[in-house]
Design a protein around this motif. Sequence first.
Motif, PDB file in Angstrom:
ATOM      1  N   ASP A  13       0.795  -1.235   0.000  1.00 54.85           N
ATOM      2  CA  ASP A  13       0.000   0.000   0.000  1.00 54.85           C
ATOM      3  C   ASP A  13       0.825   1.280   0.000  1.00 54.85           C
ATOM      4  O   ASP A  13       0.269   2.368   0.150  1.00 54.85           O
ATOM      5  N   ASN A  23      -2.300  -1.325  -2.639  1.00 53.81           N
ATOM      6  CA  ASN A  23      -2.461  -0.156  -3.522  1.00 53.81           C
ATOM      7  C   ASN A  23      -1.115   0.438  -3.876  1.00 53.81           C
ATOM      8  O   ASN A  23      -0.220   0.506  -3.040  1.00 53.81           O
ATOM      9  N   TYR A  33      -5.106  -1.825  -6.282  1.00 56.07           N
ATOM     10  CA  TYR A  33      -5.484  -0.643  -7.055  1.00 56.07           C
ATOM     11  C   TYR A  33      -4.251   0.089  -7.522  1.00 56.07           C
ATOM     12  O   TYR A  33      -3.284   0.236  -6.773  1.00 56.07           O
ATOM     13  N   ASN A  39      -3.537   3.712  -8.213  1.00 57.84           N
ATOM     14  CA  ASN A  39      -4.143   5.039  -8.048  1.00 57.84           C
ATOM     15  C   ASN A  39      -3.272   6.080  -8.741  1.00 57.84           C
ATOM     16  O   ASN A  39      -2.176   6.409  -8.292  1.00 57.84           O
ATOM     17  N   THR A  71      -7.791   3.970 -10.147  1.00 60.34           N
ATOM     18  CA  THR A  71      -8.503   5.233 -10.009  1.00 60.34           C
ATOM     19  C   THR A  71      -7.596   6.292 -10.618  1.00 60.34           C
ATOM     20  O   THR A  71      -6.398   6.058 -10.806  1.00 60.34           O
TER      21      THR A  71
HETATM   22  C1  NAG Z   1      -6.944   1.369  -2.042  1.00 67.15           C
HETATM   23  O1  NAG Z   1      -7.447   2.210  -3.056  1.00 67.15           O
HETATM   24  C2  NAG Z   1      -8.860   2.218  -3.132  1.00 67.15           C
HETATM   25  C3  NAG Z   1      -9.249   3.060  -4.327  1.00 67.15           C
HETATM   26  O2  NAG Z   1      -8.658   4.332  -4.277  1.00 67.15           O
HETATM   27  C4  NAG Z   1      -9.432   2.771  -1.808  1.00 67.15           C
HETATM   28  O3  NAG Z   1     -10.850   2.728  -1.854  1.00 67.15           O
HETATM   29  C5  NAG Z   1      -8.926   1.916  -0.644  1.00 67.15           C
HETATM   30  O4  NAG Z   1      -9.336   2.478   0.584  1.00 67.15           O
HETATM   31  C6  NAG Z   1      -7.403   1.840  -0.681  1.00 67.15           C
HETATM   32  N1  NAG Z   1      -6.931   0.919   0.356  1.00 67.15           N
HETATM   33  C7  NAG Z   1      -5.873   1.181   1.112  1.00 67.15           C
HETATM   34  C8  NAG Z   1      -5.501   0.131   2.109  1.00 67.15           C
HETATM   35  O5  NAG Z   1      -5.227   2.225   1.024  1.00 67.15           O
END
Ligand code: NAG
Length: 277
Positions: free
Chosen positions: A86, A169, A203, A205, A240
């Motif tokens: 992350d 992420n 994800y 981002n 995203t």
């Molecule tokens: C990972 O990214 C998603 C989409 O932006 C978000 O909803 C989620 O909270 C994120 N998770 C972490 C652990 O940061």
Amino acid sequence: MFYGLVILLFLGEDLGAEMGTTPNLKQIVTGRCYDYVTLVNPSFRYDCEEIWREFQEAVVRRPPCDVSVWDYRRMFRATPQALPCDRLLFWSKTRDLVHSYSAVARRFWTLEDTLVGYMFNDLIWCGQKERDRGFDFSSCPTWSTCMNHPVYSLWKQASENFAASACGNITVLLNGSIENAFNRKSMFGSVELDNLNPRMVDYVNIKVVANLEGPFIESCTHGSILELIKILRNRGFRWTCTDRDVTLMILQCIQNPRRFSCQSYSHSLLQGQAAHL
Ligand SMILES: *[C@@H]1O[C@H](CO)[C@@H](O)[C@H](O)[C@H]1NC(C)=O
Ligand SMILES: *[C@@H]1O[C@H](CO)[C@@H](O)[C@H](O)[C@H]1NC(C)=O
């Protein structure tokens, strides 16, 4: 590095033409290694002398223009590093901003926060034409003239490892003030993207950040970012994209508070309302 880093390529080309190996290379590299294992990340255990030995062997045993990723394998074997999920931050053409961003939002790790990235950041090196004569401190070949430039090969492997170990992420910071913000020839576009594992990454981002004064050339809905999104989709990544990240805008405004677009921020900053920084 680094990173995603076309910047590094250009930088190397400028410097490489004139300059040789960075003076005191050994002292800098081993010093940074000891700094890293003693102060920066004391939880990691590495043998800094061995890392230096393997690095030196890789470079001076080969012609200066022919040090491949493969030649560094023993050095990389001496520097294994598990990276936190992350937190990885990839970037391309946003060098100035990226390091203040990761300094402020301290949870991020860039390639320069890994041991190898930390040790070799901004350094230049190459061997002599006659093998085993040590480093060439008077001049090094330019990147573009080499099949396997010793500096490029090390960053390529480091970037590959960095991307391959990404989990959870990840964040990608791209420059909205230039054409081809996502460039297939950059380190991010050519090495890192292909090494991300869709089964490990939740994800991607994307954050597109333009200069405050513009130009505003690319965004989540314009230009090469769309190509990146298409590649991510095809490979099964969730993603995203934002082109108005508030933290990044505030960070730019801190460096340039008088800009018109910063007026609303400086107002709330004065009232102490920017607590989310
Ligand atoms: C990972 O990214 C998603 C989409 O932006 C978000 O909803 C989620 O909270 C994120 N998770 C972490 C652990 O940061
Ligand atoms: C975008 O790239 C330009 C040209 O390389 C650079 O001057 C500018 O600082 C970059 N902008 C950001 C936000 O990193």
